[in-house]
Design a protein around this motif. Structure first.
Motif, PDB file in Angstrom:
ATOM      1  N   GLY A   1       0.812  -1.211   0.000  1.00  0.00           N
ATOM      2  CA  GLY A   1       0.000   0.000   0.000  1.00  0.00           C
ATOM      3  C   GLY A   1       0.847   1.263   0.000  1.00  0.00           C
ATOM      4  O   GLY A   1       1.988   1.259   0.423  1.00  0.00           O
TER       5      GLY A   1
ATOM      6  N   MET B   1      -7.307   2.702  -2.314  1.00  0.00           N
ATOM      7  CA  MET B   1      -7.328   1.843  -1.128  1.00  0.00           C
ATOM      8  C   MET B   1      -8.499   0.856  -1.209  1.00  0.00           C
ATOM      9  O   MET B   1      -8.340  -0.356  -0.976  1.00  0.00           O
ATOM     10  CB  MET B   1      -7.452   2.699   0.131  1.00  0.00           C
ATOM     11  CG  MET B   1      -7.766   1.930   1.405  1.00  0.00           C
ATOM     12  SD  MET B   1      -6.448   0.839   1.963  1.00  0.00           S
ATOM     13  CE  MET B   1      -5.377   2.048   2.774  1.00  0.00           C
TER      14      MET B   1
ATOM     15  N   LEU C   1      -8.583  -3.287  -1.223  1.00  0.00           N
ATOM     16  CA  LEU C   1      -9.314  -4.034  -0.210  1.00  0.00           C
ATOM     17  C   LEU C   1     -10.387  -4.912  -0.837  1.00  0.00           C
ATOM     18  O   LEU C   1     -10.549  -6.082  -0.464  1.00  0.00           O
ATOM     19  CB  LEU C   1      -9.944  -3.078   0.798  1.00  0.00           C
ATOM     20  CG  LEU C   1      -8.991  -2.295   1.697  1.00  0.00           C
ATOM     21  CD1 LEU C   1      -9.771  -1.292   2.539  1.00  0.00           C
ATOM     22  CD2 LEU C   1      -8.179  -3.218   2.594  1.00  0.00           C
TER      23      LEU C   1
ATOM     24  N   PHE D   1      -1.811  -7.424   3.326  1.00  0.00           N
ATOM     25  CA  PHE D   1      -2.207  -6.007   3.239  1.00  0.00           C
ATOM     26  C   PHE D   1      -3.312  -5.643   4.222  1.00  0.00           C
ATOM     27  O   PHE D   1      -3.418  -4.503   4.645  1.00  0.00           O
ATOM     28  CB  PHE D   1      -2.670  -5.708   1.810  1.00  0.00           C
ATOM     29  CG  PHE D   1      -3.037  -4.259   1.567  1.00  0.00           C
ATOM     30  CD1 PHE D   1      -2.056  -3.291   1.466  1.00  0.00           C
ATOM     31  CD2 PHE D   1      -4.365  -3.887   1.437  1.00  0.00           C
ATOM     32  CE1 PHE D   1      -2.397  -1.964   1.240  1.00  0.00           C
ATOM     33  CE2 PHE D   1      -4.716  -2.572   1.215  1.00  0.00           C
ATOM     34  CZ  PHE D   1      -3.718  -1.603   1.111  1.00  0.00           C
ATOM     35  N   CYS D   2      -4.151  -6.614   4.567  1.00  0.00           N
ATOM     36  CA  CYS D   2      -5.296  -6.327   5.418  1.00  0.00           C
ATOM     37  C   CYS D   2      -5.654  -7.579   6.214  1.00  0.00           C
ATOM     38  O   CYS D   2      -4.998  -8.623   6.088  1.00  0.00           O
ATOM     39  CB  CYS D   2      -6.485  -5.847   4.589  1.00  0.00           C
ATOM     40  SG  CYS D   2      -6.993  -6.999   3.292  1.00  0.00           S
TER      41      CYS D   2
ATOM     42  N   ASN E   1     -10.467  -5.431   6.758  1.00  0.00           N
ATOM     43  CA  ASN E   1     -10.079  -4.148   7.353  1.00  0.00           C
ATOM     44  C   ASN E   1      -8.641  -3.818   6.994  1.00  0.00           C
ATOM     45  O   ASN E   1      -7.770  -4.700   7.013  1.00  0.00           O
ATOM     46  CB  ASN E   1     -10.172  -4.204   8.885  1.00  0.00           C
ATOM     47  CG  ASN E   1     -11.593  -4.382   9.369  1.00  0.00           C
ATOM     48  OD1 ASN E   1     -12.528  -3.977   8.694  1.00  0.00           O
ATOM     49  ND2 ASN E   1     -11.745  -4.982  10.529  1.00  0.00           N
ATOM     50  N   ALA E   2      -8.388  -2.550   6.724  1.00  0.00           N
ATOM     51  CA  ALA E   2      -7.024  -2.089   6.466  1.00  0.00           C
ATOM     52  C   ALA E   2      -6.282  -1.814   7.764  1.00  0.00           C
ATOM     53  O   ALA E   2      -5.304  -1.066   7.779  1.00  0.00           O
ATOM     54  CB  ALA E   2      -7.033  -0.839   5.587  1.00  0.00           C
TER      55      ALA E   2
ATOM     56  N   ASP F   1      -5.077   1.650   9.003  1.00  0.00           N
ATOM     57  CA  ASP F   1      -5.575   2.655   8.064  1.00  0.00           C
ATOM     58  C   ASP F   1      -7.091   2.788   8.142  1.00  0.00           C
ATOM     59  O   ASP F   1      -7.664   3.639   7.467  1.00  0.00           O
ATOM     60  CB  ASP F   1      -5.152   2.311   6.627  1.00  0.00           C
ATOM     61  CG  ASP F   1      -3.743   2.750   6.328  1.00  0.00           C
ATOM     62  OD1 ASP F   1      -3.357   3.844   6.785  1.00  0.00           O
ATOM     63  OD2 ASP F   1      -3.016   2.005   5.649  1.00  0.00           O
TER      64      ASP F   1
ATOM     65  N   TYR G   1      -9.795   1.779   6.894  1.00  0.00           N
ATOM     66  CA  TYR G   1     -10.767   1.541   5.825  1.00  0.00           C
ATOM     67  C   TYR G   1     -11.258   0.100   5.860  1.00  0.00           C
ATOM     68  O   TYR G   1     -10.512  -0.823   6.178  1.00  0.00           O
ATOM     69  CB  TYR G   1     -10.154   1.891   4.463  1.00  0.00           C
ATOM     70  CG  TYR G   1      -9.893   3.364   4.339  1.00  0.00           C
ATOM     71  CD1 TYR G   1     -10.899   4.231   3.909  1.00  0.00           C
ATOM     72  CD2 TYR G   1      -8.665   3.914   4.688  1.00  0.00           C
ATOM     73  CE1 TYR G   1     -10.677   5.598   3.825  1.00  0.00           C
ATOM     74  CE2 TYR G   1      -8.431   5.277   4.610  1.00  0.00           C
ATOM     75  CZ  TYR G   1      -9.445   6.114   4.178  1.00  0.00           C
ATOM     76  OH  TYR G   1      -9.215   7.465   4.110  1.00  0.00           O
TER      77      TYR G   1
END
Length: 401
Positions: free
Chosen positions: A5, A183, A187, A224-225, A263-264, A267, A269
């Motif tokens: 990211g 973003m 996701l 990443f998430c 979920n990020a 972050d 988001y």
């Protein structure tokens, strides 16, 4: 392959613009998610604890006045790195952590202790004075602040007029900026891939726990998430109630339903997507209902474009389902989505929302129907409103197996 990211850009300018429109002189930004929205990064301990004051920002509506940030001394170096090149003043408060200098450790240097520890509230008082807000009209997040903390603000600043700006942040976040759209693309791509993997194993004899574990493992591989902890994978009667995955096992004729997201993490988001698959020999009434719900959602997506009043979008799906199933009742057919911990936020796709759709909005468009004790359906996709229509951000997971 792991996703990487980019750093989120501060949205300070957008909030300052809205402060000026609302006639506010400035704001105290207290919640972890809105602090991140304003600055482009979050406070670690603040995010973990969600306690007001662990990290905060004081901003003047004037673009020329820098926004002042405080966090614990242990985190100040991280904030200075993240705020490099930005118009922020980072000024930490003292904590119990007890940071030492190398000179003290290696050479026995004596550094006099401070005569008094400066708290987060002390820094807030200094920031309010530096930004000339102590006797001005200042926005605060009443949806987030505990009553005792708010009372302490009114005692510290008796000449200030505090105004709730919780809805202002929700309004600002409802129209995404380019880095936010990127973003959400990432996701949703990760979530969509995880859901597609689940679709490959959804069959008679598979358990709810196996379904959710498949999703979780695939999402975590992205690097990443993380899977949303509230993600619901259910079958049969349990799909008609609000519940986390349990001991259910898919049977012939059951509906396999999930309502889940990713979920990020720091972050903030988040996403929200649903599918409902009829497995094996489903009752004809279920097949008829599923088709109607799905077609209602497709019609809603086809209609979505800038300028369309949101209540018209609602009726596109609601009226279509109710025409065939007069018993159908549903308060909304989806919602905006941006930063957690909340998943759904305004504007909601309901009968009373007249706000027009705008390019940059991201909506979870859903057409659910739950049959108590029998089965449940939810048909839901993440949809980006574009300049001339819309784009489904979760297009790959099949709605039918």
């Amino acid at each position: 392959m792991k996703e990487k990211g980019k750093k989120m850009r501060p949205k300070e300018y957008r909030i300052k613009e809205l402060l000026r429109k609302k006639g506010l002189d400035g704001a105290i930004v207290s919640s972890p998610e809105n602090f991140h929205y304003v600055t482009g990064f979050g406070g670690h301990q603040h995010t973990v604890s969600r306690q007001p004051g662990f990290t905060l920002a004081v901003m003047r509506a004037d673009d020329k006045v820098p926004t002042h940030l405080t966090t614990m001394d242990f985190e100040a170096a991280t904030f200075r790195i993240k705020a490099a090149g930005l118009n922020f003043v980072v000024d930490p408060y003292d904590t119990w952590v007890g940071l030492k200098t190398w000179d003290e450790i290696a050479h026995g240097a004596v550094v006099p202790d401070k005569t008094a520890m400066e708290s987060s509230m002390d820094k807030l008082v200094q920031f309010m004075k530096a930004c000339d807000l102590a006797n001005k009209k200042v926005g605060v997040e009443l949806d987030y602040l505990p009553v005792p903390y708010y009372q302490s603000l009114t005692e510290k600043f008796p000449e200030a007029e505090f105004v709730d700006l919780s809805d202002l942040f929700v309004y600002a976040r409802s129209v995404k900026q380019p880095d936010e759209i990127e973003m959400f693309r990432k996701l949703c791509r990760i979530a969509d891939h995880g859901f597609t993997e689940v679709s490959k194993i959804a069959k008679i004899g598979v358990s709810e726990r196996e379904l959710v574990q498949c999703f979780r493992e695939d999402v975590i591989k992205s690097g990443f998430c993380a899977p949303s902890s509230w993600s619901m994978f259910s079958t049969g009667p349990s799909s008609a109630r609000l519940t986390l995955p349990g001991d259910g096992v898919v049977k012939d004729g059951d509906v396999v339903k999930f309502d889940a997201g990713v979920n990020a993490e720091f972050d903030f988001y988040t996403t929200d997507t649903s599918r409902a698959w009829i497995i094996g020999n489903g009752d004809p009434a279920l097949l008829k209902l599923k088709d109607r719900l799905y077609e209602g959602q497709r019609r809603m997506i086809a209609a979505a474009k800038p300028g369309l009043p949101i209540n018209e979008l609602y009726h596109t799906a609601y009226d279509y389902v109710k025409e065939m199933f007069p018993c159908y009742r549903r308060g909304h057919q989806g919602h905006s989505i941006s930063m957690g911990p909340a998943t759904a936020e305004a504007p909601y796709i309901n009968a009373s929302e007249t706000r027009p759709l705008e390019a940059g909005m991201i909506l979870a468009m859903e057409v659910p129907c739950y049959i108590d004790g029998v089965n449940g359906f939810n048909i839901e996709d993440m949809v980006l409103i574009t300049e001339d229509g819309c784009e489904v951000l979760t297009p790959n997971t099949p709605h039918y197996l």
